[in-house]
Scaffold this motif. Structure first.
Motif, PDB file in Angstrom:
ATOM      1  N   SER A 118       2.800 -15.139 -12.395  1.00  0.00           N
ATOM      2  CA  SER A 118       2.370 -14.854 -13.755  1.00  0.00           C
ATOM      3  C   SER A 118       2.498 -13.368 -14.064  1.00  0.00           C
ATOM      4  CB  SER A 118       0.918 -15.303 -13.931  1.00  0.00           C
ATOM      5  OG  SER A 118       0.386 -14.758 -15.109  1.00  0.00           O
ATOM      6  N   SER A 119       2.894 -13.055 -15.325  1.00  0.00           N
ATOM      7  CA  SER A 119       2.999 -11.657 -15.758  1.00  0.00           C
ATOM      8  C   SER A 119       1.659 -10.951 -15.679  1.00  0.00           C
ATOM      9  CB  SER A 119       3.530 -11.596 -17.193  1.00  0.00           C
ATOM     10  OG  SER A 119       4.862 -12.058 -17.252  1.00  0.00           O
ATOM     11  N   ILE A 120       0.555 -11.723 -15.797  1.00  0.00           N
ATOM     12  CA  ILE A 120      -0.780 -11.121 -15.724  1.00  0.00           C
ATOM     13  C   ILE A 120      -0.949 -10.363 -14.414  1.00  0.00           C
ATOM     14  CG2 ILE A 120      -3.240 -11.642 -15.476  1.00  0.00           C
ATOM     15  CD1 ILE A 120      -2.424 -11.778 -18.334  1.00  0.00           C
ATOM     16  N   TRP A 121      -0.504 -10.959 -13.317  1.00  0.00           N
ATOM     17  CA  TRP A 121      -0.636 -10.308 -12.019  1.00  0.00           C
ATOM     18  C   TRP A 121       0.240  -9.072 -11.931  1.00  0.00           C
ATOM     19  CZ3 TRP A 121      -4.280 -10.545  -8.618  1.00  0.00           C
ATOM     20  CH2 TRP A 121      -5.099 -11.680  -8.585  1.00  0.00           C
ATOM     21  N   LYS A 122       1.430  -9.136 -12.535  1.00  0.00           N
ATOM     22  CA  LYS A 122       2.309  -7.962 -12.529  1.00  0.00           C
ATOM     23  C   LYS A 122       1.654  -6.805 -13.276  1.00  0.00           C
ATOM     24  CE  LYS A 122       6.508 -10.766 -12.265  1.00  0.00           C
ATOM     25  NZ  LYS A 122       7.745 -11.197 -12.968  1.00  0.00           N
ATOM     26  N   TYR A 123       1.012  -7.125 -14.394  1.00  0.00           N
ATOM     27  CA  TYR A 123       0.300  -6.091 -15.145  1.00  0.00           C
ATOM     28  C   TYR A 123      -0.860  -5.539 -14.323  1.00  0.00           C
ATOM     29  CZ  TYR A 123       2.834  -7.562 -19.368  1.00  0.00           C
ATOM     30  OH  TYR A 123       3.802  -7.841 -20.283  1.00  0.00           O
ATOM     31  N   LYS A 124      -1.559  -6.428 -13.630  1.00  0.00           N
ATOM     32  CA  LYS A 124      -2.695  -6.006 -12.794  1.00  0.00           C
ATOM     33  C   LYS A 124      -2.220  -5.055 -11.689  1.00  0.00           C
ATOM     34  CE  LYS A 124      -6.906  -6.487 -10.825  1.00  0.00           C
ATOM     35  NZ  LYS A 124      -6.747  -5.754  -9.568  1.00  0.00           N
ATOM     36  N   TYR A 125      -1.107  -5.414 -11.014  1.00  0.00           N
ATOM     37  CA  TYR A 125      -0.575  -4.561  -9.960  1.00  0.00           C
ATOM     38  C   TYR A 125      -0.163  -3.204 -10.527  1.00  0.00           C
ATOM     39  CZ  TYR A 125      -0.201  -8.761  -6.998  1.00  0.00           C
ATOM     40  OH  TYR A 125      -0.453  -9.888  -6.264  1.00  0.00           O
ATOM     41  N   PHE A 126       0.500  -3.224 -11.678  1.00  0.00           N
ATOM     42  CA  PHE A 126       0.960  -1.995 -12.322  1.00  0.00           C
ATOM     43  C   PHE A 126      -0.217  -1.077 -12.654  1.00  0.00           C
ATOM     44  CE2 PHE A 126       2.081  -0.012 -16.541  1.00  0.00           C
ATOM     45  CZ  PHE A 126       2.863   1.005 -16.013  1.00  0.00           C
ATOM     46  N   ILE A 127      -1.271  -1.630 -13.240  1.00  0.00           N
ATOM     47  CA  ILE A 127      -2.456  -0.847 -13.588  1.00  0.00           C
ATOM     48  C   ILE A 127      -3.102  -0.253 -12.341  1.00  0.00           C
ATOM     49  CG2 ILE A 127      -4.838  -1.045 -14.450  1.00  0.00           C
ATOM     50  CD1 ILE A 127      -3.727  -3.106 -16.490  1.00  0.00           C
ATOM     51  N   ASP A 128      -3.193  -1.048 -11.282  1.00  0.00           N
ATOM     52  CA  ASP A 128      -3.821  -0.561 -10.048  1.00  0.00           C
ATOM     53  C   ASP A 128      -3.014   0.568  -9.410  1.00  0.00           C
ATOM     54  OD1 ASP A 128      -5.964  -2.254 -10.281  1.00  0.00           O
ATOM     55  OD2 ASP A 128      -5.124  -3.824  -9.009  1.00  0.00           O
ATOM     56  N   VAL A 129      -1.689   0.486  -9.482  1.00  0.00           N
ATOM     57  CA  VAL A 129      -0.845   1.572  -8.953  1.00  0.00           C
ATOM     58  C   VAL A 129      -1.094   2.853  -9.738  1.00  0.00           C
ATOM     59  CG1 VAL A 129       1.530   2.417  -8.763  1.00  0.00           C
ATOM     60  CG2 VAL A 129       0.976   0.120  -7.999  1.00  0.00           C
ATOM     61  N   VAL A 130      -1.119   2.743 -11.069  1.00  0.00           N
ATOM     62  CA  VAL A 130      -1.317   3.914 -11.922  1.00  0.00           C
ATOM     63  C   VAL A 130      -2.690   4.532 -11.687  1.00  0.00           C
ATOM     64  CG1 VAL A 130      -1.549   4.702 -14.319  1.00  0.00           C
ATOM     65  CG2 VAL A 130       0.262   3.072 -13.701  1.00  0.00           C
ATOM     66  N   GLU A 131      -3.726   3.703 -11.640  1.00  0.00           N
ATOM     67  CA  GLU A 131      -5.090   4.233 -11.552  1.00  0.00           C
ATOM     68  C   GLU A 131      -5.449   4.739 -10.158  1.00  0.00           C
ATOM     69  OE1 GLU A 131      -7.666   1.247 -13.221  1.00  0.00           O
ATOM     70  OE2 GLU A 131      -7.001   1.717 -15.278  1.00  0.00           O
ATOM     71  N   ASN A 132      -4.768   4.200  -9.137  1.00  0.00           N
ATOM     72  CA  ASN A 132      -5.029   4.666  -7.773  1.00  0.00           C
ATOM     73  C   ASN A 132      -3.970   5.637  -7.271  1.00  0.00           C
ATOM     74  OD1 ASN A 132      -7.426   2.961  -6.539  1.00  0.00           O
ATOM     75  ND2 ASN A 132      -6.231   1.558  -7.814  1.00  0.00           N
ATOM     76  N   LYS A 133      -2.914   5.834  -8.104  1.00  0.00           N
ATOM     77  CA  LYS A 133      -1.822   6.752  -7.766  1.00  0.00           C
ATOM     78  C   LYS A 133      -1.210   6.431  -6.404  1.00  0.00           C
ATOM     79  CE  LYS A 133      -3.976  10.488 -10.453  1.00  0.00           C
ATOM     80  NZ  LYS A 133      -3.214  10.177 -11.663  1.00  0.00           N
ATOM     81  N   SER A 134      -1.158   5.123  -6.115  1.00  0.00           N
ATOM     82  CA  SER A 134      -0.660   4.723  -4.794  1.00  0.00           C
ATOM     83  C   SER A 134      -0.271   3.254  -4.783  1.00  0.00           C
ATOM     84  CB  SER A 134      -1.739   4.980  -3.735  1.00  0.00           C
ATOM     85  OG  SER A 134      -1.414   4.356  -2.514  1.00  0.00           O
ATOM     86  N   PHE A 135       0.950   2.962  -4.266  1.00  0.00           N
ATOM     87  CA  PHE A 135       1.369   1.575  -4.086  1.00  0.00           C
ATOM     88  C   PHE A 135       0.589   0.948  -2.944  1.00  0.00           C
ATOM     89  CE2 PHE A 135       4.613   2.982  -6.832  1.00  0.00           C
ATOM     90  CZ  PHE A 135       5.357   1.896  -7.284  1.00  0.00           C
ATOM     91  N   THR A 136       0.306   1.753  -1.908  1.00  0.00           N
ATOM     92  CA  THR A 136      -0.420   1.240  -0.743  1.00  0.00           C
ATOM     93  C   THR A 136      -1.839   0.823  -1.121  1.00  0.00           C
ATOM     94  OG1 THR A 136       0.845   2.687   0.721  1.00  0.00           O
ATOM     95  CG2 THR A 136      -1.216   1.779   1.588  1.00  0.00           C
ATOM     96  N   LYS A 137      -2.544   1.675  -1.875  1.00  0.00           N
ATOM     97  CA  LYS A 137      -3.913   1.347  -2.286  1.00  0.00           C
ATOM     98  C   LYS A 137      -3.942   0.142  -3.211  1.00  0.00           C
ATOM     99  CE  LYS A 137      -5.896   5.982  -1.804  1.00  0.00           C
ATOM    100  NZ  LYS A 137      -6.486   7.143  -2.515  1.00  0.00           N
ATOM    101  N   ALA A 138      -2.944   0.042  -4.089  1.00  0.00           N
ATOM    102  CA  ALA A 138      -2.876  -1.122  -4.983  1.00  0.00           C
ATOM    103  C   ALA A 138      -2.693  -2.399  -4.176  1.00  0.00           C
ATOM    104  CB  ALA A 138      -1.729  -0.949  -5.972  1.00  0.00           C
TER     105      ALA A 138
END
Length: 287
Positions: A2-22
């Motif tokens: 679902s696109s919802i999860w893609k948006y969630k992952y994207f937001i988490d990367v931006v807010e945590n400034k890290s792909f690993t933390k997301a």
């Protein structure tokens, strides 16, 4: 996916400034996060993030997608809450101010067991700030508490009075305030604590009378107010009959006629019939 999860992952990367933390937050690998964001970029038709020198920076397109993705997730949560509310509309969700004591809870339980044994009612103990938020998000049908500014600000809210009680003062065990019934004059030169999340502690007339001779300190919440009273030889205005106390004592207040009011708050479109039937019986119990 679902696109919802893609948006969630994207937001988490931006807010945590890290792909690993997301990835850690969402219990997936860093690779899965990268793949989903690449997929999102393809569907959007533009690059969302620039990566370099250990930094993750939003592109102009990324800024737009980030803003709208937050709105999409917020709308999804609102939708789920509204669906859950419809599914549980036969259930009455009642919140009660955490400052209310066991005596009141026993009356509530007695009304429930005597008159509504087959009605599914869920009771939740919260302060008025959280009660207001839960009313607004429809996680509560009814909130029982004292008038405060945060409750007055909720749109489309209605209220009914349950009962009125005398105002007393709450003091700690080691207080130097004289024992027994107290007048306002005897409170001068003592610290007065009030909590903006507990309407009874904001007794304007008494505070105006004491101003200049009695330091008045705001504490935010009731638990902090109680601790301040107990450890600083101060006092707080409280509901004499239904205040939930810890180790302190409640003294009667003489020469002060203003009462505190306990009210039932509810959204205009809630299940009024069920709520009113319950509150009518509770009002009778409180008399």
């Amino acid at each position: 996916m679902s696109s919802i999860w893609k948006y969630k992952y994207f937001i988490d990367v931006v807010e945590n400034k890290s792909f690993t933390k997301a990835g850690t937050i969402n219990y997936v690998s860093q690779t899965a996060i990268s793949q989903n964001i690449s997929s999102l970029e393809k569907s959007i038709g533009g690059k969302l993030l620039n990566r370099g020198n250990g930094e993750i920076i939003l592109t102009e397109i990324g800024k737009v997608v980030y803003k709208r993705a937050k709105e999409i997730l917020s709308l999804e949560q609102q939708m789920l809450r509204e669906v859950e509310h419809i599914k549980n509309k036969g259930m009455l969700l009642v919140g009660m101010d955490s400052a209310i004591n066991k005596r009141m809870w026993m009356m509530v339980e007695n009304v429930y067991e005597t008159y509504f044994p087959n009605l599914p009612i869920v009771f939740t103990k919260v302060d008025c700030a959280m009660g207001a938020l839960m009313l607004e998000s429809r996680d509560l049908d009814v909130f029982v508490g004292y008038p405060t500014e945060v409750l007055r600000r909720i749109p489309a809210i209605e209220k009914k009075e349950l009962c009125r009680q005398s105002v007393g003062i709450y003091v700690g065990k080691q207080t130097t305030i004289p024992y027994g019934e107290i007048s306002l004059n005897e409170l001068k030169n003592h610290l007065c604590y009030c909590a903006n999340q507990y309407g009874v502690s904001l007794q304007e007339e008494a505070e105006e009378y004491l101003k200049g001779s009695c330091p008045i300190i705001e504490t935010g919440n009731v638990e902090t107010m109680k601790l301040k009273v107990e450890f600083n030889d101060g006092f707080a205005f409280v509901d004499r009959d239904y205040f939930y106390r810890n180790d302190g004592e409640i003294r009667d207040l003489k020469d002060y006629e203003k009462e505190c009011v306990l009210k039932m708050y509810y959204k205009a479109d809630c299940n009024k019939k069920t709520a009113f039937e319950f509150m009518k019986k509770l009002r009778e119990e409180l008399k």
